[in-house]
Design a protein around this motif. Structure first.
Motif, PDB file in Angstrom:
ATOM      1  N   CYS A 170       0.831  -1.215   0.000  1.00  0.00           N
ATOM      2  CA  CYS A 170       0.000   0.000   0.000  1.00  0.00           C
ATOM      3  C   CYS A 170       0.859   1.255   0.000  1.00  0.00           C
ATOM      4  O   CYS A 170       0.564   2.233  -0.676  1.00  0.00           O
ATOM      5  N   TYR A 192      -5.959   0.975  11.688  1.00  0.00           N
ATOM      6  CA  TYR A 192      -6.158   0.412  10.356  1.00  0.00           C
ATOM      7  C   TYR A 192      -5.557   1.322   9.297  1.00  0.00           C
ATOM      8  O   TYR A 192      -5.468   2.526   9.473  1.00  0.00           O
ATOM      9  N   LEU A 193      -5.176   0.692   8.203  1.00  0.00           N
ATOM     10  CA  LEU A 193      -4.795   1.443   7.017  1.00  0.00           C
ATOM     11  C   LEU A 193      -5.857   1.141   5.971  1.00  0.00           C
ATOM     12  O   LEU A 193      -6.167  -0.021   5.712  1.00  0.00           O
ATOM     13  N   ILE A 194      -6.455   2.186   5.421  1.00  0.00           N
ATOM     14  CA  ILE A 194      -7.564   1.996   4.497  1.00  0.00           C
ATOM     15  C   ILE A 194      -7.167   2.520   3.126  1.00  0.00           C
ATOM     16  O   ILE A 194      -6.593   3.614   3.026  1.00  0.00           O
ATOM     17  N   MET A 195      -7.472   1.765   2.099  1.00  0.00           N
ATOM     18  CA  MET A 195      -7.207   2.215   0.740  1.00  0.00           C
ATOM     19  C   MET A 195      -8.520   2.231  -0.030  1.00  0.00           C
ATOM     20  O   MET A 195      -9.310   1.300   0.087  1.00  0.00           O
ATOM     21  N   ARG A 196      -8.723   3.301  -0.778  1.00  0.00           N
ATOM     22  CA  ARG A 196      -9.878   3.324  -1.675  1.00  0.00           C
ATOM     23  C   ARG A 196      -9.392   3.870  -3.007  1.00  0.00           C
ATOM     24  O   ARG A 196      -8.774   4.933  -3.058  1.00  0.00           O
ATOM     25  N   ARG A 250      -5.848   6.701   7.445  1.00  0.00           N
ATOM     26  CA  ARG A 250      -5.568   6.018   8.702  1.00  0.00           C
ATOM     27  C   ARG A 250      -6.863   6.035   9.490  1.00  0.00           C
ATOM     28  O   ARG A 250      -7.520   7.077   9.568  1.00  0.00           O
TER      29      ARG A 250
END
Lengths: 361, 273
Positions: free
Chosen positions: A45, A195-199, A175
């Protein structure tokens, strides 16, 4: 021998080692433990590219043909240097922006021909009614302003807009945390899960308008948005009859920033709405790239109303299509302080009475 | 003639005994203010006695104030308990009463409660009352201390008689002076007035930039291609619980008691001023 990768602790930034006793990665500085899989995924990521690319194709508008320009007069205001156009049967005498006399400079030339026009749907009478409605129910508006108010000029103007169309490809990293509380007999516990969030994905924008006229304040024009483009038609000079049209004096290229800012804001908002179920969400990196960008040139109908009160100019605008009416109004300072004092007295007494119930002397 | 005077005397005796039976339940010859240390003038004593008597009768619970020069070798609490017991103070068959003792020798004070007053004046209330009067006592302003004591007794007894548990509480009766009360009321009034006038003011403003381009999003064009929620790590913090403050409610309604030399149960406490 397998490749030895060095990972950085996402909590504190220190270098992480493998701890053989727990068979996990462990940060020697902050003692946070991680699964090996997590760090691998995290690494992927973090290696994503986050550069913006918001470049536009700004070839809006077409060339006039001579038949059309022959019937359009161009005027210039000596005072504010505003340039307007009107068809030859519509005589413009005063500048719609500053009310000073305008001079005809000849036939239209040089500028681009608009691609579309949304014709006026509401007339002068509707604009006057709009104003009356706008002044109603405003307690702190000076009464004299309402009573004496004579609109000096009501003008229907076709305002030049640059319309920006594009698909936005967005890649956003957040984040996020989930927080949980519980307690036993001696302690209160707070667990924060990080958490690490990707969109990443795309979203399309159609005809985001940016005002191409310097003379009319941008915020005034943005306030009467939105326009419904379903009513738009291909530009014909016939639509100008009886109305003035402003000539654009801000090029499409110079309007790009404004369009980008609004597109970015909406994109971030919509993508953030897909991140659900967390206590906190903080965007960390955002990249937006535009595809299929096209710019068009259009004329939108605006009623402009000017009035002067106490040596100050007040400008109102009404959307010539939807009737949305805006314009800042003066404040009656005396009334403001009267209300302030009155309300303070009323609520102080109420609070005082409440304290009598709760406290004793 | 003789017969008539005998009848008169008999009626008088009957009347006086029935009077005391009704109002005190026992021989009510005792003064409610016993100023052996002579801290008050006769006039002040008289006024205070009237005040104490009216409160005592109102609540059917005697309020006694005693000042002495010496405790005769007893502790302040013992002295107060004994003074109450052996002089036969107390209202009704349970001898309900509260006694404030001031001894000048070592500047002791004691509050002793008996009967209904034990439940009516829980520890927290007695602590609060002591706080209220000790500063006046220290300053030597006995008149103010005693009058404050009688007023507080009146207030707490009123509350105790009205409450189901028969006890007053201190917590719900926080005091607030006139000046802070006015300032707080004014402050809240100004804040509310400011909010309302700000809303009225905001009506006048309708011109503002549109920060977003939401109205121009093509319908159903949002397409999330990749969506990833990666759990990284968790952290736990623990914090020691603050000492249970919720028990203060029950604490304030608890009355600790002790036994006096006569074997009767008393409540109250003592201290120095």
């Amino acid at each position: 021998m397998p490749e030895l990768l060095e990972y950085k602790c996402p909590a504190c930034g220190g270098a992480i080692n493998f701890d053989s006793s727990i068979q996990k990665m462990k940060c020697p500085y902050c003692e946070t433990e991680f699964e090996m899989e997590t760090l691998k995924a995290l690494d992927e990521c973090l290696n994503d590219d986050f550069t913006d690319e918001m470049v536009w194709e700004t070839q809006g508008g077409t060339e006039w043909n001579e038949d059309e320009t022959a019937h359009i007069n161009s005027y210039i205001c000596k005072s504010c240097a505003g340039e307007i156009v009107a068809d030859e049967n519509t005589a413009a005498t005063s500048c719609p922006f500053c009310d000073n006399p305008v001079v005809m400079t000849g036939k239209l030339s040089g500028a681009l021909r608009p691609d579309y026009v949304i014709p006026f749907k509401l007339d002068k009478k509707a604009a006057k009614e709009g104003l009356m409605k706008h002044l109603k129910g405003k307690i702190l508006l000076p009464k004299i302003f309402k009573d004496e108010n004579r609109i000096e000029e009501i003008k229907g103007i076709y305002v030049p807009f640059w319309l920006f169309n594009a698909d936005a490809d967005a890649n956003i990293r957040y984040r996020a945390t989930k927080v949980r509380y519980w307690s036993d007999s001696n302690y209160n516990y707070t667990e924060t899960r990080h958490y690490l969030i990707m969109r990443s994905g795309s979203i399309g924008y159609e005809r985001v308008p940016v005002d191409g006229s310097k003379k009319i304040p941008d915020d005034l024009l943005e306030s009467i948005e939105p326009y419904n483009f379903d009513d738009a038609v291909d530009f014909q000079t016939a639509y100008l009859a009886g109305y003035l049209a402003d000539k654009y004096d801000v090029k499409a290229v110079d309007c790009v920033d404004r369009a980008n800012r609004r597109i970015r804001h909406s994109t971030e908002k919509i993508f953030a709405s897909t991140v659900r179920g967390y206590t906190t969400v903080t965007p960390e990196k955002t990249s937006i790239r535009l595809r299929n960008s096209i710019t068009k040139y259009a004329l939108y109908p605006v009623w402009i109303l000017n009035t002067v009160w106490n040596n100050k100019r007040y400008t109102f605008a009404m959307n010539g299509q939807t009737g949305k009416f805006v314009g800042d109004l003066p404040l009656d300072k005396a009334a403001y302080w009267k209300w302030f004092a009155g309300l303070t007295a009323v609520f102080s007494i109420i609070t005082f009475l409440i304290t009598l119930l709760i406290y004793r002397f | 003639m003789k017969k008539r005077s005998i009848i008169l005397i008999l009626t008088f005796i009957l009347l006086t005994t029935s009077y005391s039976a009704v109002f005190a339940g026992s021989d009510r010859e005792l003064l409610l203010i016993v100023d052996n240390a002579d801290l008050l003038s006769d006039y002040e004593e008289e006024l205070l006695d009237m005040q104490l008597e009216s409160i005592s009768e109102k609540h059917r619970c005697e309020i006694i104030i005693v000042t002495v020069n010496s405790l005769d070798g007893k502790t302040a609490t013992e002295y107060a308990d004994d003074f109450f017991d052996y002089n036969g103070y107390g209202y009704g068959e349970n001898d309900d009463g509260i006694l404030l003792l001031i001894s000048m020798e070592y500047r002791d004070w004691a509050i002793s409660t008996h009967g209904f007053a034990i439940t009516a004046f829980p520890d927290a209330v007695i602590d609060y009352m002591a706080d209220e009067i000790v500063s006046s006592l220290s300053e030597g302003n006995f008149k103010r201390a005693f009058s404050r004591f009688s007023i507080l007794c009146d207030e707490f007894l009123t509350e105790a008689r009205a409450s189901k548990t028969g006890s007053s509480s201190y917590d719900s009766r926080k005091t607030l002076g006139m000046t802070p009360r006015i300032l707080i009321s004014l402050g809240i009034g100004i804040v509310i007035a400011f909010i309302i006038t700000s809303i009225m003011k905001a009506q006048l403003k309708s011109v503002r930039f549109q920060p977003a381009a939401d109205s121009y999003i093509r319908k159903n064009s949002l397409n999330i291609r990749q969506s990833r929620d990666l759990y990284l790590y968790s952290s736990i913090t623990k914090r020691a619980k603050p000492k249970n403050t919720s028990s203060s409610g029950s604490h304030s309604s608890r009355s600790s008691t002790h036994r006096s030399s006569s074997g009767r149960t008393h409540g109250g406490r003592s201290g120095k001023f």
